[in-house]
Design an enzyme around this catalytic site. Structure first.
Site, mmCIF file in Angstrom:
data_model
loop_
_atom_site.group_PDB
_atom_site.id
_atom_site.type_symbol
_atom_site.label_atom_id
_atom_site.label_comp_id
_atom_site.label_asym_id
_atom_site.label_seq_id
_atom_site.Cartn_x
_atom_site.Cartn_y
_atom_site.Cartn_z
ATOM 1 N N HIS A 1 35.552 40.863 33.598
ATOM 2 C CA HIS A 1 36.667 40.211 34.265
ATOM 3 C C HIS A 1 37.859 41.141 34.462
ATOM 4 C CE1 HIS A 1 38.126 36.192 35.473
ATOM 5 N NE2 HIS A 1 39.311 36.641 35.161
ATOM 6 N N SER B 1 39.597 34.689 39.748
ATOM 7 C CA SER B 1 39.791 33.968 38.500
ATOM 8 C C SER B 1 40.385 32.592 38.818
ATOM 9 C CB SER B 1 40.678 34.781 37.554
ATOM 10 O OG SER B 1 40.642 34.268 36.255
#
Length: 690
Positions: free
Chosen positions: A663, A545
């Site tokens: 995610h 990320s």
């Protein structure tokens, strides 16, 4: 091993003029996953990844050991409502944690099991909130990793759904009114009511009454405000006080209002400003003693707790109860008042190691400390809403799977309340906290985890994040333990941009200061080499990320310093990141390419734009998730194509593109597969053979 040729990827002559700067974007066609050329390229990249990884040794050993260490399971802290308790637990054989409820007689019962809802394992339980009496529960689930939560209600005793789904509830808090008849929540506007491309934004706060259609929900707050605002909403234990907070995206500041629901109706609360247009974060807690407690970093970047009367919640009425500590960062607090001398438990992190102090509730005087199991991470302190003398908190460290500890303020003792349910043999490791100097002389801390007595240079993974005020703290990790047990070292750098030293540390690594984060990582690598932990040929970096952005910038700025890179779910095109996923909510952290000065910061380090032909880049593995609605995988796709084109050495550039995951949360088996691939790749390219 003979490397397969890279899949062909056409380079378009696309150059945009942005604020007078020509910005090439040869792989923009990869932004569209439905483009036939993109589909072909992704399929060929998948075949290349399989061919390259199929020839690497050690994967099955890593896979087996990671799976074994994850059989520890997990346990979550209890939440008490009325006479019931609620907590999460994952047993060794389960793919997802299950939500349990505890009846007044102590009987446990599984209330929500994601695998029972969906045997494929693709459904995740994103959040849950029982009502104040423990009779109803609101919960949110999503499918395939997209995090597009739908909200449902369940009768706790019967275990039956009574309402739902309510869609567009991603990241929605739920604040129940007493009696379980209504709750406040946050919901996005329908896509038909917002401009194209803005479907992920435009949130509003609503009041929903049980048994009525959502079409009848009352709009409470948010009309006419910033499109990227996130809202928080909470109702005090007695139902009298409502608080609403608003922050623009992920900005480290918020506006805050409170309303007296006795003096005004729940449908039309008269909101009073606590703070507005102030560069600080604050939250309030309405105490059972009638006082208002304010947790804030206003004029205190490491945090402080103030008190005032609920009728005068504004800043000028705040009085310090727990002042800022010069070294530790305030993280949490809880109030225990069923005592002759009521106390406040205050959680701190000191260089990312957790501790809890005990203070007189009236004066704030420090009167003791809570015993903790070791030098690790405490995950939140909770007490019963109606008060009491007990508190619970999660605890973990590098060799301890999650546990829940119970503190009794009457005896001053901490005891184990619950441990992770699986028995595993955890390898012996040593954790050393070291300090080093970054390029500008700033002192940075780093944890280095190795086998006891390990000496000499060894394959090392350097991990970092450096953003959004998130702290890198010790915790149980099957991947770290597997790597160290195999003979490697694992270093975790507490870079600027994180929260380890408070809000000033965060801001020293955001916006115009973002390069400090990358300098901190390079300095960490140089320190590990200088102190004999590793060498350049044995050093890998890993991040996901914002941490994917970190390692993407690192490999383009200092390709000579690193042998291998794992870059997961990364942001890499910092010129166009705002146009995809939740990118527009992060321009308060990174800046916006629409503004000339901020474009200059972004373009200066944007990894995709810093790739240069003829450079020997580290062996690089991109791992991305096709259902990721936070960070679009296009960043990694474009960067992978650019690096494959530019690479001058035989070190591979590979893409692992996973479908039906996103995610965040995922099934344990998918976690094992991903971690095994990452460690196998890094082991091969750093020489880890044990």
């Amino acid at each position: 091993m003979t490397r397969q040729p890279y899949p062909p990827a056409s380079r378009d002559e696309l150059v945009e003029d942005l604020h007078g700067t020509p910005v090439p974007d040869p792989y923009r066609w990869l932004e569209d996953p439905d483009d036939p050329a993109a589909k072909t390229w992704l399929a060929e990249e998948e075949a290349l990844f399989a061919a390259e990884m199929g020839g690497l040794p050690g994967r099955e050993a890593f896979k087996a050991r990671i799976a074994e260490l994850l059989r520890s399971g997990s346990i979550g802290a209890p939440v008490w409502r009325g006479e019931r308790g609620f907590f999460m637990r994952r047993t060794p054989e389960q793919e997802h944690a299950v939500l349990y409820t505890v009846a007044p007689d102590g009987t446990e019962r599984a209330l929500l099991d994601p695998m029972a809802l969906d045997p494929t394992g693709l459904t995740t339980l994103d959040s849950w909130q029982p009502d104040k009496e423990g009779r109803l529960l609101a919960y949110q689930i999503s499918v395939g990793g997209d995090e597009e939560s739908s909200l449902y209600l369940i009768d706790v005793v019967l275990g039956e759904r009574i309402e739902g789904p309510i869609d567009r509830c991603r990241y929605s808090p739920v604040a129940w009114l007493p009696g379980g008849e209504a709750f406040y929540y946050v919901r996005r506007l329908p896509a038909t009511e917002v401009p194209d491309g803005e479907e992920q934004f435009h949130r509003r706060v609503y009041l929903h009454r049980i048994g009525t259609s959502t079409e009848e929900d009352v709009l409470i707050f948010g009309d006419g405000m910033e499109k990227t605002n996130y809202y928080g909403v909470a109702v005090s234990r007695d139902g009298r006080w409502l608080q609403i907070s608003a922050s623009r995206g992920t900005a480290p500041r918020n506006d805050l209002w409170v309303a007296d629901l006795v003096a005004s109706s729940p449908e039309s609360p008269e909101l009073v400003v606590v703070q507005e247009d102030v560069d600080a974060q604050s939250a309030v807690h309405f105490g059972r003693d009638g006082r208002l407690y304010v947790f804030t970093d206003r004029d205190a970047p490491r945090g402080r707790i103030c008190v005032t009367d609920p009728s005068t919640p504004q800043f000028e009425h705040w009085r310090d109860l727990i002042p800022q500590d010069p070294e530790a960062v305030l993280s949490d607090f809880a109030i225990l008042d069923d005592l002759d001398r009521p106390v406040m438990l205050v959680g701190w992190t000191r260089h990312a190691i957790s501790e809890i102090s005990v203070h007189d509730l009236v004066t704030g005087e420090r009167v003791g400390e809570v015993p903790t199991p070791g030098l690790g991470t405490i995950g939140g302190i909770s007490e019963r809403p109606e008060g009491g003398h007990e508190a619970w908190f999660g605890y973990t460290d590098n060799t301890t799977p999650p546990t829940i500890q119970r503190y009794d303020a009457r005896t001053g003792e901490t005891t184990l309340w619950a441990s992770s349910p699986g028995a595993v043999e955890v390898p012996a490791v040593e954790t050393e906290q070291v300090t080093y100097r970054s390029a500008d002389g700033s002192e940075v801390h780093m944890l280095v985890i190795s086998k006891p007595g390990a000496e000499g240079p060894r394959p090392t993974i350097l991990y970092g994040y450096g953003g959004f005020g998130i702290s890198m703290t010790p915790g149980y990790s099957a991947s770290i333990l597997s790597w160290v047990e195999a003979g490697g070292a694992y270093a975790i750098a507490q870079l600027r941009g994180g929260g380890e030293q408070g809000e000033e540390w965060h801001r020293a690594g955001m916006l115009a200061n973002k390069q400090n984060v990358y300098d901190d990582l390079h300095a960490a690598a140089e320190h590990l080499i200088a102190t004999g932990v590793t060498t350049t040929s044995r050093l890998a970096i890993s991040g996901g990320s914002n941490g994917g952005l970190l390692v993407g910038a690192a490999l383009t700025q200092r390709p000579d310093l690193y042998a291998a890179v794992v870059c997961s779910a990364p942001l890499l095109d910092m010129v166009r990141y705002e146009l995809f996923g939740l990118g527009a909510t992060w321009n308060v952290e990174y800046g916006s390419a629409e503004k000339p000065d901020e474009f200059a910061w972004l373009y200066a380090y944007s990894p995709y734009h810093r790739v240069r032909e003829g450079v020997s880049y580290p062996a690089t593995l991109f791992t991305v998730f096709q259902s990721d609605t936070r960070v679009h995988p296009l960043h990694a796709w474009k960067m992978c194509a650019a690096l494959q084109h530019a690479q001058s050495s035989d070190r591979p550039i590979l893409l692992r593109n996973e479908t039906e995951v996103g995610h965040g949360a995922r099934a344990v088996s998918k976690t094992v597969e991903l971690a095994a691939d990452q460690l196998t790749f890094l082991a091969h390219h750093t020489g880890l053979t044990s």
